[in-house]
Write a protein that holds these residues in place. Structure first.
Motif, short mmCIF file in Angstrom:
data_model
loop_
_atom_site.label_atom_id
_atom_site.label_comp_id
_atom_site.label_asym_id
_atom_site.label_seq_id
_atom_site.Cartn_x
_atom_site.Cartn_y
_atom_site.Cartn_z
N UNK A 4 21.52 1.90 -10.70
CA UNK A 4 22.72 2.68 -10.41
C UNK A 4 23.86 1.76 -9.96
N UNK A 5 25.07 2.26 -10.07
CA UNK A 5 26.24 1.52 -9.64
C UNK A 5 26.47 1.76 -8.16
N UNK A 6 26.47 0.71 -7.38
CA UNK A 6 26.68 0.84 -5.94
C UNK A 6 28.15 1.08 -5.63
N UNK A 7 28.41 1.87 -4.59
CA UNK A 7 29.78 2.05 -4.12
C UNK A 7 30.28 0.80 -3.41
N UNK A 8 29.37 0.10 -2.73
CA UNK A 8 29.71 -1.13 -2.01
C UNK A 8 29.72 -2.28 -3.00
N UNK A 197 23.42 -5.67 3.83
CA UNK A 197 23.06 -4.35 3.29
C UNK A 197 23.15 -4.36 1.77
N UNK A 198 24.23 -4.90 1.24
CA UNK A 198 24.43 -4.94 -0.22
C UNK A 198 23.29 -5.69 -0.90
N UNK A 199 22.93 -6.86 -0.38
CA UNK A 199 21.86 -7.65 -0.99
C UNK A 199 20.53 -6.91 -0.94
N UNK A 204 16.36 -4.17 -3.91
CA UNK A 204 15.42 -3.05 -3.99
C UNK A 204 15.57 -2.34 -5.33
N UNK A 205 16.81 -2.14 -5.76
CA UNK A 205 17.04 -1.51 -7.06
C UNK A 205 16.42 -2.33 -8.19
N UNK A 210 13.99 2.77 -4.61
CA UNK A 210 15.19 3.48 -4.18
C UNK A 210 14.98 4.05 -2.79
N UNK A 211 15.75 3.52 -1.86
CA UNK A 211 15.73 3.98 -0.48
C UNK A 211 16.96 4.86 -0.28
N UNK A 212 16.75 6.16 -0.19
CA UNK A 212 17.90 7.08 -0.17
C UNK A 212 18.75 6.89 1.09
N UNK A 213 18.12 6.49 2.19
CA UNK A 213 18.90 6.28 3.42
C UNK A 213 19.82 5.07 3.29
N UNK A 214 19.30 3.97 2.73
CA UNK A 214 20.14 2.80 2.52
C UNK A 214 21.21 3.07 1.46
N UNK A 215 20.86 3.87 0.45
CA UNK A 215 21.85 4.19 -0.59
C UNK A 215 23.02 4.97 0.01
#
Length: 229
Positions: A4-8, A197-199, A204-205, A210-215
């Motif tokens: 997925x495309x990260x917002x960060x 956080x980004x790294x 993980x991706x 997929x960690x929904x809390x970190x996402x």
């Protein structure tokens, strides 16, 4: 699994990044010495659950910057533990004037990560490198212990660094909005909390984890940085 495309984004990270000098160890704190690290390694070896293999459970930066030799890697789940930005840091990715937050394993829930099998012929040296990387002050923030993890080839025992709730830096469970406020601003000589956080999320991706809390957290951090563009 499709990434997925990260917002960060790297553009967000560039806004937070600052070049800072290492302030060095705080003289008011007590630090582990060589004999302390040896004692920790000796305890880990003495409590080894048996068998020819020793495994390490990685859930954060050890996934993307392990800095130790391993001979096999598998995805794994640790039940009874979850990732949490739950201890304050005043060095590395934060400062005394603008403390950051670091991630550990805290009790409850479950955590999907990666287990690394360490080389049996070099185990003691690799463990020494590991504990020196993860542990600095007394009492330690992270405590190494053997935990049970589940993999696609069965369950096994692995070393995991879990949160020491007796640490003076332990924050307990913070609201994600409060964590995002800190990570969007904190930076030290190792880089920013947003970069950490980004790294973690990106790697993980790559592992299909997929960690929904970190996402959600990375999106909250991005929102807090964007208005300053």
């Amino acid at each position: 699994m499709r990434t997925r495309q990260m917002a960060l984004t790297p553009e967000h990270l560039a806004q937070v990044h600052r070049l800072l000098e290492d302030p060095g160890p705080d003289p008011t704190w007590t630090y582990h010495a060589d004999q302390d690290y040896k004692a920790i390694v000796d305890r880990l070896l003495a409590s080894h659950p048996g068998g020819p293999d020793a495994w390490l459970f990685a859930y954060g930066s050890l996934i993307w910057k392990p800095e130790l030799v391993h001979v096999e890697a598998r995805r794994a789940t640790a039940r009874g533990w979850h990732r949490s930005f739950c201890f304050r840091i005043e060095r590395f990715r934060g400062t005394k004037h603008k403390p950051g937050l670091m991630m550990s394993l805290d009790r409850g829930g479950q955590c999907r990560g990666v287990v690394f099998r360490l080389p049996p012929d070099d185990l003691e040296r690799q463990l020494d490198k590991l504990v020196r990387r993860e542990i600095t002050v007394k009492p330690p923030n992270n405590i190494p212990r053997w935990v049970t993890v589940e993999t696609d080839k069965g369950s096994l025992r692995a070393i995991a660094f879990v949160m020491n709730r007796q640490s003076r830096f332990y924050t307990g469970r913070l609201p994600p909005e409060e964590v995002a406020d800190v990570l969007a601003e904190a930076c030290g000589h190792w880089g920013s909390g947003a970069e950490y956080l980004h790294n973690t999320v990106a790697h993980l991706e790559e592992q299909g984890i997929r960690d929904r809390n970190l996402w959600r957290l990375q999106a909250l951090v991005a929102e807090r940085i964007t208005p300053n563009a």
